[in-house]
Design an enzyme around this catalytic site. Structure first.
Site, PDB file in Angstrom:
ATOM      1  N   ARG A   1       0.833  -1.213   0.000  1.00  0.00           N
ATOM      2  CA  ARG A   1       0.000   0.000   0.000  1.00  0.00           C
ATOM      3  C   ARG A   1       0.858   1.250   0.000  1.00  0.00           C
ATOM      4  NH1 ARG A   1      -3.375  -3.637   3.383  1.00  0.00           N
ATOM      5  NH2 ARG A   1      -1.620  -3.560   4.815  1.00  0.00           N
ATOM      6  N   ILE A   2       1.767   1.348   0.960  1.00  0.00           N
ATOM      7  CA  ILE A   2       2.543   2.592   1.104  1.00  0.00           C
ATOM      8  C   ILE A   2       3.615   2.683   0.028  1.00  0.00           C
ATOM      9  CG2 ILE A   2       4.076   3.877   2.655  1.00  0.00           C
ATOM     10  CD1 ILE A   2       2.426   2.614   4.964  1.00  0.00           C
TER      11      ILE A   2
ATOM     12  N   ASP B   1       9.465  -6.505  -4.866  1.00  0.00           N
ATOM     13  CA  ASP B   1       8.445  -7.016  -3.946  1.00  0.00           C
ATOM     14  C   ASP B   1       8.138  -8.433  -4.435  1.00  0.00           C
ATOM     15  OD1 ASP B   1       5.709  -5.714  -2.180  1.00  0.00           O
ATOM     16  OD2 ASP B   1       5.781  -7.760  -2.930  1.00  0.00           O
TER      17      ASP B   1
ATOM     18  N   THR C   1       8.450  -2.584   3.868  1.00  0.00           N
ATOM     19  CA  THR C   1       8.012  -3.961   4.144  1.00  0.00           C
ATOM     20  C   THR C   1       7.535  -4.035   5.593  1.00  0.00           C
ATOM     21  OG1 THR C   1      10.073  -4.772   5.088  1.00  0.00           O
ATOM     22  CG2 THR C   1       9.910  -4.764   2.682  1.00  0.00           C
TER      23      THR C   1
ATOM     24  N   CYS D   1      10.661   4.643   6.614  1.00  0.00           N
ATOM     25  CA  CYS D   1       9.424   5.057   7.302  1.00  0.00           C
ATOM     26  C   CYS D   1       8.520   3.854   7.499  1.00  0.00           C
ATOM     27  CB  CYS D   1       8.697   6.112   6.483  1.00  0.00           C
ATOM     28  SG  CYS D   1       9.547   7.681   6.423  1.00  0.00           S
TER      29      CYS D   1
ATOM     30  N   ARG E   1       9.604   0.172   9.342  1.00  0.00           N
ATOM     31  CA  ARG E   1       9.812  -0.394  10.668  1.00  0.00           C
ATOM     32  C   ARG E   1      11.288  -0.399  10.986  1.00  0.00           C
ATOM     33  NH1 ARG E   1       5.737   0.537  12.002  1.00  0.00           N
ATOM     34  NH2 ARG E   1       4.149  -0.556  13.216  1.00  0.00           N
TER      35      ARG E   1
ATOM     36  N   GLU F   1      12.407   1.871  20.230  1.00  0.00           N
ATOM     37  CA  GLU F   1      11.718   3.155  20.345  1.00  0.00           C
ATOM     38  C   GLU F   1      11.238   3.304  21.782  1.00  0.00           C
ATOM     39  OE1 GLU F   1       8.639   3.439  17.391  1.00  0.00           O
ATOM     40  OE2 GLU F   1      10.023   3.179  15.730  1.00  0.00           O
TER      41      GLU F   1
ATOM     42  N   HIS G   1       8.700   8.474  14.740  1.00  0.00           N
ATOM     43  CA  HIS G   1       7.620   7.592  14.303  1.00  0.00           C
ATOM     44  C   HIS G   1       6.348   8.393  14.024  1.00  0.00           C
ATOM     45  CE1 HIS G   1       6.269   3.137  14.506  1.00  0.00           C
ATOM     46  NE2 HIS G   1       5.571   3.789  13.613  1.00  0.00           N
ATOM     47  N   LEU G   2       6.482   9.350  13.104  1.00  0.00           N
ATOM     48  CA  LEU G   2       5.378  10.271  12.801  1.00  0.00           C
ATOM     49  C   LEU G   2       4.625   9.895  11.530  1.00  0.00           C
ATOM     50  CD1 LEU G   2       7.055  13.733  13.571  1.00  0.00           C
ATOM     51  CD2 LEU G   2       5.536  12.359  15.038  1.00  0.00           C
ATOM     52  N   GLY G   3       5.025   8.820  10.864  1.00  0.00           N
ATOM     53  CA  GLY G   3       4.437   8.532   9.551  1.00  0.00           C
ATOM     54  C   GLY G   3       2.915   8.529   9.534  1.00  0.00           C
ATOM     55  N   ALA G   4       2.333   8.080  10.653  1.00  0.00           N
ATOM     56  CA  ALA G   4       0.858   8.016  10.678  1.00  0.00           C
ATOM     57  C   ALA G   4       0.276   9.137  11.527  1.00  0.00           C
ATOM     58  CB  ALA G   4       0.418   6.674  11.242  1.00  0.00           C
TER      59      ALA G   4
END
Ligand SMILES: NC(=O)c1ccc[n+]([C@@H]2O[C@H](COP(=O)([O-])OP(=O)(O)OC[C@H]3O[C@@H](n4cnc5c(N)ncnc54)[C@H](O)[C@@H]3O)[C@@H](O)[C@H]2O)c1
Ligand SMILES: O=C(O)CC[C@@H](O)C(=O)O
Length: 528
Positions: A152-153, A172, A204, A231, A233, A262, A280-283
């Protein structure tokens, strides 16, 4: 019943409105408990909602006697012990789509921060250094973006990179040439992506196979001056190898939003001027947090209402249309399972479930899990559910198999459950009749027609005159009313069966007396 829901990570208040608006749900939000307090209190909750901070460990799940569901407001579930959840019959759901856009946008922001040295230049300016030479950047146009993981990302990042007129090459395991062509990108092996990328971004999941996927050997394959983005894991990139690659000059810059440990504030990577980092701001956007919280709230509500969830993680995901088709069979399957294990009344080593008619064409997994649940709950009580039924059967050394066959005649849909024990095989069949609901239609090789519910009695006997009359008198002597009776025989004067529904449980004393009557071979009481 009031369900208690614990929210242990910061979820959007707007997003959890569906929970707040559900009458029988009580919410405890962000009580600020540490790991010990969480362990002390978890057994008071039916549902737990988390993001990525709360570690949902095996000890926590084993302590959570009341917990039925863990909802992850996001994609990654590496902070949840999925095996422990499954073994304890706790379903895990996530919100896989809600933060895709935000994470992709954050990734693009990190790529551009690297290409134009924006954070470093701003930091220098805040130190009152007006330095335009030190921060000369590079254009993205015509540069190659290597994408590792085109889900998705990764796919959204690839699209945006194309918008910046970058060349994109992706690896992938599930990427086909057709999809790559359709997206206007190149499909490559992992090595080709690492060799071609001016910028490399990973998207991934963190799995055994992807931990340290980008390690010292991977950096060796890359172009000198490559820029790295993570961005996804922490742990996909070996942080110590990245540090060495930056110090050696191989890597010109790295932008990291996620880290092996983290919070991440002390690592030596943060001492390097080539590194850009965010916590960890991606979301972490208003929009993403609302969407993921709404999605996971709805799934928790569905589950607590006994409905199918949309995004199961530790169960196969079934499209809602298919689930709508099979849900009506769950009750029948569970009742047939309980019936047959009581009839067999012995330890079993094998469960064979066969589907015929319409059922042979649908997804039968969830039906099988409910049948096995019906069987095992006689051994294991209410801790068995359709999440852990197959795991618990396997742990008990019981093999479970499914077979399907189209029915040219007879019932349009039929479930047959056969159990194998030391004394042989016993089986039962049931069907769903339009408008009449579940029906039990076969016991071993006898034809019957009864609703699988309430207090049932199976009596095996010899087909002789007077047996049924004596049976009726015996029940009458114990003041037990017979509500329904089905009789079938293998042949005249041969083996036969009575299947009764009675108005109350058949106590052991009455059962023992009836079993002594002439021509009676066995009496089994089955309460469904
Ligand atoms: N930084 C953040 O706040 C943030 C936000 C959302 C998601 N994420 C993380 O981003 C990652 C991707 O999320 P997504 O929604 O795109 O997931 P996704 O499941 O849609 O995509 C992951 C892709 O990785 C591929 N993959 C698996 N193993 C691979 C390997 N060895 N090599 C190459 N590709 C491999 C899969 O085939 C899949 O296409 C997840 O780890 C997720 O937790 C982070
Ligand atoms: O909840 C977050 O902020 C992070 C979520 C993200 O890492 C994910 O995997 O969805």
């Amino acid at each position: 019943m009031t369900y208690r829901v614990l929210i242990s990570d910061p979820l959007s208040e707007e997003g959890i409105k569906p929970l707040r608006e559900t009458e029988n749900i009580e919410i405890v939000k962000n009580p600020g408990w540490d790991e010990t307090e969480l362990l002390e209190n978890i057994d008071q909750f039916d549902a737990l909602l988390v993001r990525s901070q709360t570690q949902v460990t095996r000890p926590l799940l084993e302590k959570a006697a009341r917990l039925k569901i863990v909802g992850r407001a996001g994609v990654g579930v590496d902070n949840i012990d999925l095996d422990a959840a499954t073994e304890n019959g706790i379903i895990v759901v996530n919100a896989p789509n809600g933060n895709t856009n935000s994470a992709a946008e954050h990734t693009v922001a990190m790529i551009m921060s690297l290409s134009r040295n924006i954070p470093q230049a701003f930091h220098a300016l805040k130190q009152k250094q007006w330095d335009r030479k030190r921060f000369v950047g590079v254009e993205l146009k015509q540069k190659t973006l290597g994408v590792v993981g085109l889900g998705r990302i990764g796919a959204e990042v690839a699209k945006r990179a194309k918008g910046q007129r970058m060349n994109v090459i992706a690896y992938d395991p599930f990427l086909t040439d057709e999809k790559a062509e359709q997206m206007g990108i190149k499909r490559g092996t992992l090595e080709e992506v690492l060799q071609a990328g001016d910028f490399i971004t990973v998207h991934t999941p963190l799995l055994k196979e992807t931990r340290h996927l980008i390690n010292a050997e991977a950096f060796e394959l890359m172009k000198d001056g490559v820029q790295i983005v993570n961005c996804a894991r922490g742990g996909i990139i070996d942080e110590d190898a990245l540090y060495d690659a930056i110090v050696s000059g191989k890597v010109a810059g790295a932008a990291l939003d996620v880290f092996e440990q983290e919070p991440f504030t002390e690592h030596k990577l943060l001492t390097l001027p080539e590194v850009v980092a965010t916590p960890h701001l991606g979301a972490s956007t208003v929009e993403a947090q609302e969407i993921v919280a709404v999605d996971v709230s709805h799934d928790v509500i569905r589950f607590l209402e006994g409905k199918a969830v949309r995004h199961p993680v530790n169960l196969p995901s079934i499209p809602s249309e298919a689930m709508h088709q099979i849900e009506p069979y769950f009750y029948l399957a569970e009742k047939l399972g309980t019936f047959i294990i009581d009839l067999a009344n012995e330890v079993i080593s094998e469960i064979r479930i066969s589907y015929s008619g319409d059922l042979s064409e649908i997804e039968s997994g969830p039906v099988t899990r409910n049948a096995v649940k019906g069987i095992l709950k006689r051994y294991l009580g209410s801790r068995v559910n359709d999440v852990n039924a197959l795991y618990l059967a396997d742990r008990k050394g019981i093999t479970v198999s499914e077979s399907k066959r189209s029915a040219r005649k007879g019932f349009t849909n039929l479930i047959t459950i056969e159990v194998i024990g030391a004394s042989g095989s016993r089986k039962v069949s049931g069907t769903l009749l339009n408008g009449l609901g579940p029906r039990l239609v076969r016991v071993d090789d006898y034809q019957v027609d009864a609703t699988p519910e309430g207090h049932m009695v199976v009596i095996q006997h010899i087909d002789q005159p007077g047996v049924i009359g004596r049976m009726g008198s015996a029940f009458a002597e114990h003041n037990i009313n017979i509500a329904t009776m089905q009789v079938d025989r293998s042949d005249v004067g041969g083996n036969a069966i009575m299947l009764l529904t009675i108005d109350r449980h058949l106590e052991d004393k009455a059962l023992a007396e009836i079993a002594l009557l002439d021509e009676i071979k066995s009496v089994t009481a089955i309460d469904l």
